[in-house]
Design an enzyme around this catalytic site. Structure first.
Site, short mmCIF file in Angstrom:
data_model
loop_
_atom_site.label_atom_id
_atom_site.label_comp_id
_atom_site.label_asym_id
_atom_site.label_seq_id
_atom_site.Cartn_x
_atom_site.Cartn_y
_atom_site.Cartn_z
N SER A 75 0.78 -1.25 -0.02
CA SER A 75 -0.13 -0.09 0.07
C SER A 75 0.78 1.25 -0.23
O SER A 75 0.45 2.16 -0.80
CB SER A 75 -0.88 0.13 1.22
OG SER A 75 -1.88 -0.86 1.10
N THR A 128 -1.47 4.32 3.24
CA THR A 128 -2.07 5.23 2.32
C THR A 128 -2.32 6.59 2.60
O THR A 128 -1.96 7.48 1.81
CB THR A 128 -3.50 4.62 2.04
OG1 THR A 128 -3.16 3.04 1.75
CG2 THR A 128 -4.18 5.02 0.69
N ASP A 255 -8.81 -3.94 2.26
CA ASP A 255 -7.63 -4.90 2.26
C ASP A 255 -7.61 -5.66 3.41
O ASP A 255 -7.10 -6.93 3.20
CB ASP A 255 -6.53 -3.78 2.14
CG ASP A 255 -5.07 -4.27 2.50
OD1 ASP A 255 -4.73 -4.72 1.39
OD2 ASP A 255 -4.41 -4.22 3.46
N HIS A 259 -6.93 -9.71 3.04
CA HIS A 259 -5.78 -10.45 3.99
C HIS A 259 -6.37 -11.55 4.69
O HIS A 259 -5.98 -12.69 4.97
CB HIS A 259 -5.08 -9.56 4.75
CG HIS A 259 -4.21 -8.78 4.14
ND1 HIS A 259 -2.94 -9.24 3.45
CD2 HIS A 259 -4.13 -7.62 3.81
CE1 HIS A 259 -2.24 -8.19 2.89
NE2 HIS A 259 -2.92 -7.16 3.21
N HIS A 298 -4.18 -1.98 -5.04
CA HIS A 298 -3.81 -2.91 -5.55
C HIS A 298 -4.92 -3.69 -5.29
O HIS A 298 -5.98 -3.29 -4.58
CB HIS A 298 -2.65 -3.52 -4.97
CG HIS A 298 -2.78 -3.46 -3.39
ND1 HIS A 298 -3.44 -4.27 -2.49
CD2 HIS A 298 -2.06 -2.64 -2.53
CE1 HIS A 298 -3.50 -3.79 -1.17
NE2 HIS A 298 -2.68 -2.75 -1.31
ZN LIG Z 1 -2.71 -4.79 2.20
#
Ligand SMILES: [Zn+2]
Length: 364
Positions: A75, A128, A255, A259, A298
């Site tokens: 990130s 981020t 995100d 994960h 991503h």
């Molecule tokens: Zn991540």
């Protein structure tokens, strides 16, 4: 041809050429990052919600998310490309891997006297948001990043991560004994430590610091407010700016759901992010002078929609517990939106955004 109509024709041609070469620049720019938000994450939202705000965008495309040294970005490097227009190595924030800083869209915007804002569901010192206002060799330098946030002059910031601003003695984790929250008033901020008080903040306050949790914000499904509510508070404040504003909104925990390979978590974080997208696109539709760009740094988890039915129920599958190199979607609406169509490298998106703020910006 009559002389007068000849002159009119020439003027029309000149103005048409100027128009063709210079994209229409928006007054306000809202950059929305769904962290880890691959195409299938957006698909879950759109397939479940016939009124999804993602359907409102006039332009769409894809972003290639690689970093300077890896096919698969983290990130820190991903956000740096989008917000400063340069690829860096994984782990670096707003700088190259030796620590030489890049100029981010925040600095370009402040030079143009735009107001600036950040709204996230993670800690404010996470990679981020940090890529907007900080430059550090490693994303792990979160105390340094916290110092840089206070000094950054961002007009309104909302998120979690208070522990990085407080010493150990008062519920923080700083070992240097510094209480950064005390610095806020010196820098002109009104400070709010929970959502209930932030909600009552006045949109007339010039600088607002909403650090509303010790850690990240609770999961969307465990909060009684949404990222959309937080985004609305920021817009109410920033829209007073005569010179315009730029704002970063991040759906940070999409995100984390990827994960964890947790389908329910992914779906509810996407719903939460979509509420913020709705707030921004509604504002832009009415304002008519705001660019809203939604993308991801991503994809996470290699997620797919494996089974389901037309009523919106679905079973998700994951192929991985980390990031992937899958291209991510780019949605845009408003003046300049057509610049973000097709397949673009992540850093090129950053450059085009920055050039909408300052057409003179130069990149190596
Ligand atoms: Zn991540």
């Amino acid at each position: 041809m009559h002389k007068k109509s000849l002159i009119v024709s020439i003027l029309l041609i000149i103005s048409f050429q100027l128009f063709a070469e210079t994209p229409v620049r928006p007054k306000n720019i809202i950059i929305m990052i769904g962290d880890g938000m691959g195409v299938n994450y957006v698909s879950t939202e759109v397939l479940r919600n016939p009124q999804s705000p993602f359907r409102e965008f006039s332009n769409s495309g894809f972003s290639i998310t690689c970093s300077a040294d890896k096919l698969i970005t983290d990130s820190a490097a991903g956000a740096t490309a989008l917000l400063s227009g340069y690829r860096t190595k994984n782990g670096s924030v707003g700088s190259d891997s030796t620590g030489i800083p890049f100029k981010s869209i925040l600095e370009y915007s402040q030079e143009k006297k735009f107001k600036t804002g950040i709204v996230v569901t993670c800690g404010l010192t996470h990679a981020t948001p940090a890529a907007l206002y900080a430059s550090v060799k490693s994303r792990k330098e979160e105390f340094d990043i916290a110092d840089q946030l206070i000094a950054s002059d961002v007009d309104i910031f909302i998120g979690g991560g208070r522990k990085f601003f407080l010493p150990i003695e008062i519920n923080g984790i700083r070992e240097d004994g510094i209480n950064l929250l005390k610095e806020l008033s010196k820098h002109g901020y009104s400070y709010y430590d929970d959502y209930a008080s932030l909600k009552k903040s006045l949109s007339t306050e010039s600088k607002v610091a909403g650090i509303i949790e010790i850690d990240a914000l609770p999961h969307a499904s465990k909060r009684d407010y949404s990222l959309g509510d937080l985004t609305q508070i920021a817009i109410n404040n920033l829209q007073k700016s005569e010179n315009g504003f730029i704002m970063l909104v991040e759906g940070s925990q999409i995100d984390w759901a990827g994960h964890d390979n947790k389908a329910d978590y992914a779906i509810s974080e996407m719903e939460d992010f979509a509420k913020a997208v709705k707030v921004c696109i509604d504002f832009a539709m009415e304002d008519k002078n705001t660019l809203v760009l939604v993308t991801a740094d991503h994809e996470t988890g290699g997620m797919s929609i494996k089974k389901g039915s037309l009523d919106g129920s679905m079973e998700l599958a994951f192929t991985h517990t980390s990031h992937t190199a899958e291209m991510v979607p780019v949605f845009s609406h408003g003046p300049g939106a057509e610049l973000f169509k097709g397949i673009l490298d992540n850093y090129e998106i950053g450059r085009r955004l920055i050039k909408l703020v300052n057409p003179e910006a130069l990149f190596k």
